[in-house]
Design a protein around this motif. Structure first.
Motif, PDB file in Angstrom:
ATOM      1  N   LEU A 210       0.835  -1.212   0.000  1.00 51.76           N
ATOM      2  CA  LEU A 210       0.000   0.000   0.000  1.00 51.76           C
ATOM      3  C   LEU A 210       0.867   1.258   0.000  1.00 51.76           C
ATOM      4  CD1 LEU A 210      -2.703  -1.268   2.507  1.00 51.76           C
ATOM      5  CD2 LEU A 210      -3.164  -0.508   0.149  1.00 51.76           C
ATOM      6  N   LEU A 211       1.946   1.232   0.785  1.00 49.07           N
ATOM      7  CA  LEU A 211       2.832   2.409   0.843  1.00 49.07           C
ATOM      8  C   LEU A 211       3.614   2.591  -0.453  1.00 49.07           C
ATOM      9  CD1 LEU A 211       4.046   2.014   4.535  1.00 49.07           C
ATOM     10  CD2 LEU A 211       2.777   3.970   3.599  1.00 49.07           C
ATOM     11  N   GLY A 212       3.640   1.555  -1.277  1.00 45.89           N
ATOM     12  CA  GLY A 212       4.323   1.656  -2.564  1.00 45.89           C
ATOM     13  C   GLY A 212       3.458   2.220  -3.677  1.00 45.89           C
ATOM     14  N   VAL A 213       2.173   2.419  -3.398  1.00 46.09           N
ATOM     15  CA  VAL A 213       1.262   2.945  -4.425  1.00 46.09           C
ATOM     16  C   VAL A 213       1.523   4.439  -4.623  1.00 46.09           C
ATOM     17  CG1 VAL A 213      -1.173   3.396  -4.951  1.00 46.09           C
ATOM     18  CG2 VAL A 213      -0.499   1.208  -3.924  1.00 46.09           C
ATOM     19  N   ALA A 214       1.413   4.883  -5.872  1.00 44.98           N
ATOM     20  CA  ALA A 214       1.658   6.293  -6.194  1.00 44.98           C
ATOM     21  C   ALA A 214       0.788   7.211  -5.346  1.00 44.98           C
ATOM     22  CB  ALA A 214       1.361   6.530  -7.675  1.00 44.98           C
ATOM     23  N   ASP A 215       1.415   8.226  -4.790  1.00 48.29           N
ATOM     24  CA  ASP A 215       0.738   9.269  -4.024  1.00 48.29           C
ATOM     25  C   ASP A 215       0.093   8.772  -2.726  1.00 48.29           C
ATOM     26  OD1 ASP A 215       0.354  11.906  -3.509  1.00 48.29           O
ATOM     27  OD2 ASP A 215      -1.067  12.282  -5.134  1.00 48.29           O
ATOM     28  N   VAL A 216       0.531   7.622  -2.241  1.00 47.96           N
ATOM     29  CA  VAL A 216       0.148   7.205  -0.882  1.00 47.96           C
ATOM     30  C   VAL A 216       1.253   7.713   0.045  1.00 47.96           C
ATOM     31  CG1 VAL A 216      -0.205   5.264   0.697  1.00 47.96           C
ATOM     32  CG2 VAL A 216      -1.227   5.219  -1.587  1.00 47.96           C
ATOM     33  N   GLY A 217       0.923   8.746   0.823  1.00 50.36           N
ATOM     34  CA  GLY A 217       1.930   9.388   1.655  1.00 50.36           C
ATOM     35  C   GLY A 217       2.035   8.827   3.047  1.00 50.36           C
ATOM     36  N   GLY A 218       1.284   7.744   3.277  1.00 50.79           N
ATOM     37  CA  GLY A 218       1.309   7.131   4.590  1.00 50.79           C
ATOM     38  C   GLY A 218       0.027   6.359   4.803  1.00 50.79           C
TER      39      GLY A 218
END
Ligand code: PEP
Length: 239
Positions: A210-218
């Motif tokens: 999930l943290l590797g998805v684009a524009d997931v900042g946390g």
């Protein structure tokens, strides 16, 4: 920017559980924030000694007044809290909070000097009806505060909270892209600086992807944030 790992303890935690926050603080992990129940905030601030940012799970829109049982953003700040969550779907469901209420709380949080985590997300029925983007647009339109400073959005599909279900990574990316588009249209360049978290059944097993998805900042984490072992395992997956 390094990922932010935010724990929402909901209505969980007694004095003995402060040891978990002490352990998180002592771990040296960075970017870990915890929102314990109101009753533990002052103790959490003391044991975290600045290493873990402590916040509230809600605040009233007014700074003070005749609102029995409520807590204002100024009171949170007075305890040493650094942030507040507003618009969580459980508060929308249990307390009938509207987007206008959420906007007023976000404004109050910022006015008190807190960072504001504003939660939005669609229900299962809305997703199945193809309404996800429309729901996110409507919630953002109704609840964004005037200022993009000290603002964080948490995308939390209601059907993913506490269920063990998560959207596909493509669906997470699409929702975050839609939110980003709205933020930049609304705030202009300042909209690029607003962090967007994903929340809903995050665990040590799925946090890395999930943290590797684009524009997931946390991530905003409920159940898996209650112990230091679990939350730190999530933090350790951050890229
Ligand atoms: C939440 O309460 O914001 C949440 C995401 O809960 P959980 O991680 O338990 O699904």
């Amino acid at each position: 920017m390094p990922a932010l790992i935010v724990g929402n303890w909901k209505m969980n935690g007694l004095g003995e559980d402060i040891a978990e926050i002490a352990a998180m603080a002592g771990s040296g992990a960075r970017g870990v924030w915890i929102a314990p129940p109101f009753t533990l905030i002052d103790r959490a601030v003391i044991v975290s000694a600045g290493a873990v940012k402590i916040g509230g799970q809600d605040c009233h829109a007014n700074a003070k007044g005749a609102h029995t049982g409520c807590v204002s953003a100024a009171m949170l700040a007075d305890l040493g809290a650094g942030f507040v969550i507003v618009g969580h779907s459980e508060r929308r469901r249990d307390n009938g909070e509207t987007d206008a209420d959420v906007r007023a709380k976000a404004q109050a949080g910022q006015a008190a000097g807190l960072e504001v985590i504003l939660c939005i997300g669609e229900t299962r029925a809305q997703r199945d009806a193809g309404q996800t983007n429309a729901v996110l647009t409507s919630q953002l339109s109704g609840s964004l505060p005037d200022d993009a400073e000290a603002l964080i959005i948490a995308y939390e599909p209601v059907w993913a909270i506490g269920t063990g279900l998560i959207p596909t990574l493509d669906d997470v990316a699409a929702a975050h892209a839609h939110i980003r588009q709205h933020l930049t249209a609304h705030f202009g360049p300042a909209g690029h600086g607003v962090r967007i978290l994903y929340g809903g059944s995050v665990t040590p097993a799925n946090a890395g992807e999930l943290l590797g998805v684009a524009d997931v900042g946390g991530v905003l984490v409920g159940g898996a944030s209650l112990t230091a072992a679990s939350l730190l395992a999530i933090a350790a997956t951050a890229p």
